[in-house]
Design a protein around this motif. Structure first.
Motif, PDB file in Angstrom:
ATOM      1  N   THR A   7       0.825  -1.208   0.000  1.00 38.84           N
ATOM      2  CA  THR A   7       0.000   0.000   0.000  1.00 38.84           C
ATOM      3  C   THR A   7       0.863   1.264   0.000  1.00 38.84           C
ATOM      4  N   ARG A   8       2.036   1.211   0.606  1.00 44.08           N
ATOM      5  CA  ARG A   8       2.927   2.378   0.636  1.00 44.08           C
ATOM      6  C   ARG A   8       3.531   2.674  -0.733  1.00 44.08           C
ATOM      7  N   LEU A   9       3.494   1.710  -1.634  1.00 47.21           N
ATOM      8  CA  LEU A   9       4.073   1.911  -2.961  1.00 47.21           C
ATOM      9  C   LEU A   9       3.119   2.613  -3.937  1.00 47.21           C
ATOM     10  N   ILE A  10       1.859   2.735  -3.591  1.00 44.26           N
ATOM     11  CA  ILE A  10       0.892   3.412  -4.454  1.00 44.26           C
ATOM     12  C   ILE A  10       1.200   4.912  -4.441  1.00 44.26           C
ATOM     13  N   ARG A  11       1.302   5.484  -5.646  1.00 35.57           N
ATOM     14  CA  ARG A  11       1.617   6.914  -5.770  1.00 35.57           C
ATOM     15  C   ARG A  11       0.399   7.703  -6.225  1.00 35.57           C
ATOM     16  N   ASP A  12       0.272   8.908  -5.686  1.00 38.72           N
ATOM     17  CA  ASP A  12      -0.737   9.850  -6.168  1.00 38.72           C
ATOM     18  C   ASP A  12      -0.126  10.692  -7.278  1.00 38.72           C
ATOM     19  N   VAL A  13      -0.871  10.829  -8.384  1.00 40.54           N
ATOM     20  CA  VAL A  13      -0.432  11.664  -9.504  1.00 40.54           C
ATOM     21  C   VAL A  13      -1.525  12.713  -9.733  1.00 40.54           C
ATOM     22  N   PRO A  14      -1.338  13.911  -9.170  1.00 35.87           N
ATOM     23  CA  PRO A  14      -2.353  14.963  -9.330  1.00 35.87           C
ATOM     24  C   PRO A  14      -2.469  15.418 -10.790  1.00 35.87           C
ATOM     25  N   GLY A  15      -3.702  15.724 -11.197  1.00 34.81           N
ATOM     26  CA  GLY A  15      -3.934  16.282 -12.524  1.00 34.81           C
ATOM     27  C   GLY A  15      -3.865  15.289 -13.665  1.00 34.81           C
ATOM     28  N   PHE A  16      -3.953  13.995 -13.370  1.00 34.72           N
ATOM     29  CA  PHE A  16      -3.925  12.985 -14.426  1.00 34.72           C
ATOM     30  C   PHE A  16      -5.162  12.113 -14.298  1.00 34.72           C
ATOM     31  N   PRO A  17      -5.876  11.840 -15.352  1.00 37.17           N
ATOM     32  CA  PRO A  17      -5.615  12.194 -16.749  1.00 37.17           C
ATOM     33  C   PRO A  17      -6.072  13.593 -17.127  1.00 37.17           C
ATOM     34  N   LYS A  18      -6.686  14.317 -16.165  1.00 35.67           N
ATOM     35  CA  LYS A  18      -7.077  15.698 -16.435  1.00 35.67           C
ATOM     36  C   LYS A  18      -7.086  16.457 -15.122  1.00 35.67           C
ATOM     37  N   PRO A  19      -7.067  17.776 -15.175  1.00 38.91           N
ATOM     38  CA  PRO A  19      -7.053  18.577 -13.942  1.00 38.91           C
ATOM     39  C   PRO A  19      -8.200  18.211 -12.997  1.00 38.91           C
TER      40      PRO A  19
END
Length: 174
Positions: A7-19
């Motif tokens: 679970t610690r390996l999951i990354r948040d990627v803000p603004g993907f696939p859209k804002p």
């Protein structure tokens, strides 16, 4: 290894696939063999000992999880694809998602009526993809024995839209 490692390996990627969307990137989990094993076991755990003929895996990251999940459960795998990707006669189910509209398809002869299936995907967000998968299962005339999601975004309340009688399992609720 504990579930907390994967679970610690999951990354948040803000603004993907859209804002405005915060994408949950599971690729680091898949790249770490031990974490990937733990994640698959977390998906499979509730279903051991239950007869499942096939896992219906939703495009596209659901394929990456659904295939080893099917193997762990001794089941087959049936991909639910985007339109135009499958040959032969197909069933189609349109759905809305948090950032647009889409559809899933399944080959009409993928499974015999009455087969016992598990629906699987990476993320339960608003529930649109899950409802589309359930609609395809109905068109196939198969029995949905459960749903297994790697991540549930609880704040989007997708679980409340689940209209099936089968239990819904999320390995991680955020």
């Amino acid at each position: 290894m504990t579930n907390s490692h994967w679970t610690r390996l999951i990354r948040d990627v803000p603004g993907f696939p859209k804002p405005g969307i915060v994408f949950k990137d599971i690729m680091p989990v898949l790249a770490d063999a031990a974490a990937f094993d733990d994640a698959i076991e977390a998906l499979a755990a509730p279903w051991h000992g239950i007869r499942i003929d096939a896992v219906l895996a939703m495009e596209a990251r659901g394929f990456l999880l659904g295939t080893p999940l099917a193997r762990a459960l001794g089941a087959g795998i049936v991909p639910l694809r985007k339109p135009g990707k499958l040959p032969g006669r197909v069933f189609t189910q349109a759905y809305a998602l948090e950032y647009g509209e889409d559809a899933l398809q399944v080959q009409a002869d993928a499974l015999p009526p009455g087969a016992r299936v598990l629906l699987a995907d990476d993320v339960l967000a608003t529930g649109g993809t899950l409802l589309a998968a359930h609609g395809l299962a109905k068109q196939l005339q198969v029995e949905v024995v459960g749903v297994s999601m790697l991540i549930e975004l609880g704040f989007l309340n997708g679980r409340a839209r689940w209209d099936g009688d089968a239990p819904l399992h999320a390995a991680l609720v955020i």
